[in-house]
Design an enzyme around this catalytic site. Structure first.
Site: not given
Ligand code: ADP
Length: 648
Positions: A132, A144, A396-397, A508
């Site tokens: 620019h 611009c 997790g999920q 998220d």
């Molecule tokens: P999801 O995406 O299936 O919900 P998460 O990413 O929340 O799962 O992972 C669940 C748990 O696993 C987390 O709360 C954490 O304690 C552990 N975790 C996930 N990814 C890692 C990582 N890269 N290193 C260490 N711990 C991890």
């Protein structure tokens, strides 16, 4: 670092500097400054006579991507300094993108400055194609009229090599404005970025030095030995460069493990820890627990350095000293002992405490090497059989997450995707792009195992697990350390600013989706993953698993995600951090939360949280997305808050 040795001064003289207005609401002003160009910096001093001259700021030349003449007219009334002005601009990327507008006072002087700075930057890796030619006025680009600050420039940049400037452009008006040329942002083998008149690359080899050891595992890769030199043969891929070692072996190496020899600066020293914050340096030194253990880090005031030193006398604590410079440019910690460079100063204080709490003795060793973008060059598909699965880290999920070792040596986390939870083909496509996202505050995606079912997502391993659990587990010690909490927020904000710059939406963001590693490093995880979830309960705002408490009105009403909806979530995440992991809105039901948010009711100030910090959260919760700050602005604001309430 001895930059004031006169033999290294490439050019110096007066120019007028337009304020950069890094903060949103400061007025534009113009100041006459004394500029000094060295091989590494463009430094400016206040307009005092030589003996009293004080540095006001500096630009690291390595970070410069644009040097062009500007075609703006500045009136004497506006500038307030008598004379004619011949403006040009220096664009650079530090923690953000900045443009320095400089007004030379003679036409020839402008040409000489541009030529001199371009020459000093001839090896820069990332050059811009567009710029620019007039400043940003707080709302629009004056040239611009684009109202997007990050909008690509509206004029093509000129060639950089000095010949092309002087040959073709003895007429100052031609500089950078009508001259066009193609810029190669570091893409040609053996010629990182230099260009010449006919656009043919200049054959000049680039030598890099390894900052860390790296063990090549995949064929085609090359091992690196810390402090050894390598010649770069190809740097067209951002993250993996082809290099040759001193024995003639050739292979790919991760580009974030090396630094160009000429730009190495302090990075070659064990004691230099770069951008580590005051709080993190304190935890690191306390953990080492050795008298005289020290690090040098970038101060929160740009361009300055701080020495952090651990001593047990009279009780274990860390002292922080600014490394100052006198008018001759020498560095000192106590005025009696000045040295021409920081390494010499450190060396001096290794032998003499010279007023410090202790003599400098050791610095933390075995610091972790950064994650690489993928486990090898061009690799994102990982072979199941090369993964050794270890203990469960959590679930997790999407299913269970386990620690793993890739080819028996690299720590990884393996997310085993429950079948039917995500649209796998789309995600696998996306994973190719995601492995290329690389930032200190993002959990690195190494790749996927997509040939078998369930598919595995393989990421960097983060030793201390999720931020939410970490906050809850360490509530006692953390709640009394607001500085550390703020530092966590700043780290997350930096990672998010990187995603925002790439127009990548997280969708998220929450404490449960951030992870904590060694040295209190916090990183954002799971970015973009939400798009591939198949579960309605998670994806629709009416679903029971939808992160309602992190969602702004436009997401609740129209499922409209943007970087600004990430900003709202970031405000809630800050609240989680400062309450050490409390559930936002306590036990309120989702429907009650929606009601409150629609009415404009926001979360209350966490106990003990600084008002200035809460004010930042409130900015994130502006009802309309356009009234929320960007992550880039948030980061600057938080850094200012941290400087204001904590001493560096
Ligand atoms: P999801 O995406 O299936 O919900 P998460 O990413 O929340 O799962 O992972 C669940 C748990 O696993 C987390 O709360 C954490 O304690 C552990 N975790 C996930 N990814 C890692 C990582 N890269 N290193 C260490 N711990 C991890």
């Amino acid at each position: 670092m001895s930059i004031f040795n006169t033999s290294l001064v490439l050019k110096q003289g007066y120019m007028v500097k337009r304020s950069q207005n890094k903060k949103l609401y400061t007025l534009v002003n113009f100041k006459k400054r004394w500029f000094v160009l060295t091989r590494k910096y463009l430094i400016y001093y206040d307009d005092e006579n030589e003996s009293k001259r004080r540095e006001k700021g500096r630009v690291e030349l390595e970070r410069v991507h644009t040097i062009e003449a500007a075609n703006t007219f500045f009136t004497t009334e506006e500038v307030g300094i008598e004379g004619e002005y011949f403006p040009f601009l220096v664009g650079y990327h530090a923690d953000d993108d900045y443009t320095l507008f400089l007004l030379a006072l003679q036409p020839l002087d402008r040409i000489e400055w541009i030529v001199a700075i371009r020459e000093a930057c001839a090896n820069n890796i990332i050059l811009r194609y567009y710029f620019h030619p007039a400043p940003w006025n707080g709302r629009k680009w004056n040239c611009c009229k684009s109202s997007t600050k990050l909008a690509e420039g509206c004029r093509e940049c000129g060639n950089w090599l000095p010949n092309s400037v002087t040959d073709d452009n003895s007429n100052k008006e031609e500089l950078g404005s009508t001259q066009s040329g193609t810029i190669m942002p570091g893409g040609t083998p053996g010629t990182p970025s230099a260009r010449q008149k006919d656009n043919k690359p200049v054959q000049r080899s680039k030598v890099v030095v390894a900052l860390y050891n790296y063990k090549a595992i995949e064929s085609g890769d090359l091992s690196l030995e810390k402090n050894q030199e390598y010649e770069v043969l190809e740097d067209s891929q951002e993250h993996w460069w082809k290099v040759k070692d001193s024995k003639g072996n050739v292979g790919f190496i991760p580009s974030n493990y090396v630094k160009e020899k000429e730009l190495l600066g302090l990075q070659q020293y064990e004691w230099y820890v770069n951008d580590m914050s005051r709080q993190r340096s304190e935890s690191l030194l306390k953990q080492e627990d050795k008298e005289g253990c020290f690090v040098v880090r970038n101060s929160s005031t740009k361009g300055l350095y701080t020495l952090s030193l651990y001593t047990k006398v009279p009780h274990p604590h860390v002292k922080h000293y600014h490394i100052k410079q006198n008018s001759r440019g020498e560095f000192f910690l106590s005025e009696k002992h000045c040295c021409v460079s920081i390494p010499e100063l450190i060396n001096y204080h290794k032998h003499n405490s010279g007023g410090l709490a202790s003599r400098l003795k050791t610095s933390p060793c075995d610091r972790p090497a950064p994650a690489t973008a993928g486990l090898s060059h061009d690799k994102w598909e990982i072979d199941h059989s090369e993964l050794m699965l270890l203990e469960e880290l959590g679930s997790g999920q999407f299913g269970v997450v386990r620690r793993g070792k890739w080819r028996g040596s690299i720590d990884v986390a393996v997310k085993m995707m429950k079948e039917g939870t995500m649209s796998e083909d789309d995600f696998i496509e996306e994973a190719k792009v995601m492995t290329k996202l690389q930032h200190t505050n993002l959990v690195q995606l190494y790749g996927v195992c997509s040939k078998n079912r369930p598919i595995f997502i393989v990421t960097e391993y983060m030793r201390h697990g999720s931020l939410l659990n970490h906050l809850r587990r360490h509530e006692q010690s953390l709640s009394s350390n607001q500085g550390l909490l703020l530092d966590m927020c700043i780290q997350i904000c930096k990672g998010m600013a990187y995603l925002e710059r790439l127009n990548y939406i997280h969708r998220d963001l929450a404490a449960r989706n951030c992870l904590v590693g060694t040295e209190n490093v916090v990183k954002v995880a799971d970015f973009g993953l939400a798009r591939y979830v198949l579960d309605d309960q998670y994806t629709s705002s009416g679903g029971s698993k939808f992160p309602i408490k992190w969602a702004p009105p436009e997401v609740l009403n129209y499922t409209r995600f943007s970087s600004k909806s990430d900003v709202w979530a970031y405000g809630v995440l800050m609240w989680e951090v400062f309450t050490c992991g409390k559930m936002p809105y306590g036990r309120l039901k989702n429907s009650e939360v929606v009601d409150r948010v629609q009415k404009g009711l926001i979360l209350e100030k966490p106990k003990g949280c600084y008002k200035e910090v809460y004010d930042v959260m409130r900015k994130c919760w502006a009802h309309l997305p356009e009234n929320r700050p960007s992550f880039r602005i948030l980061k600057d604001t938080l850094l200012n808050v941290s400087q204001g309430i904590l001493v560096d």
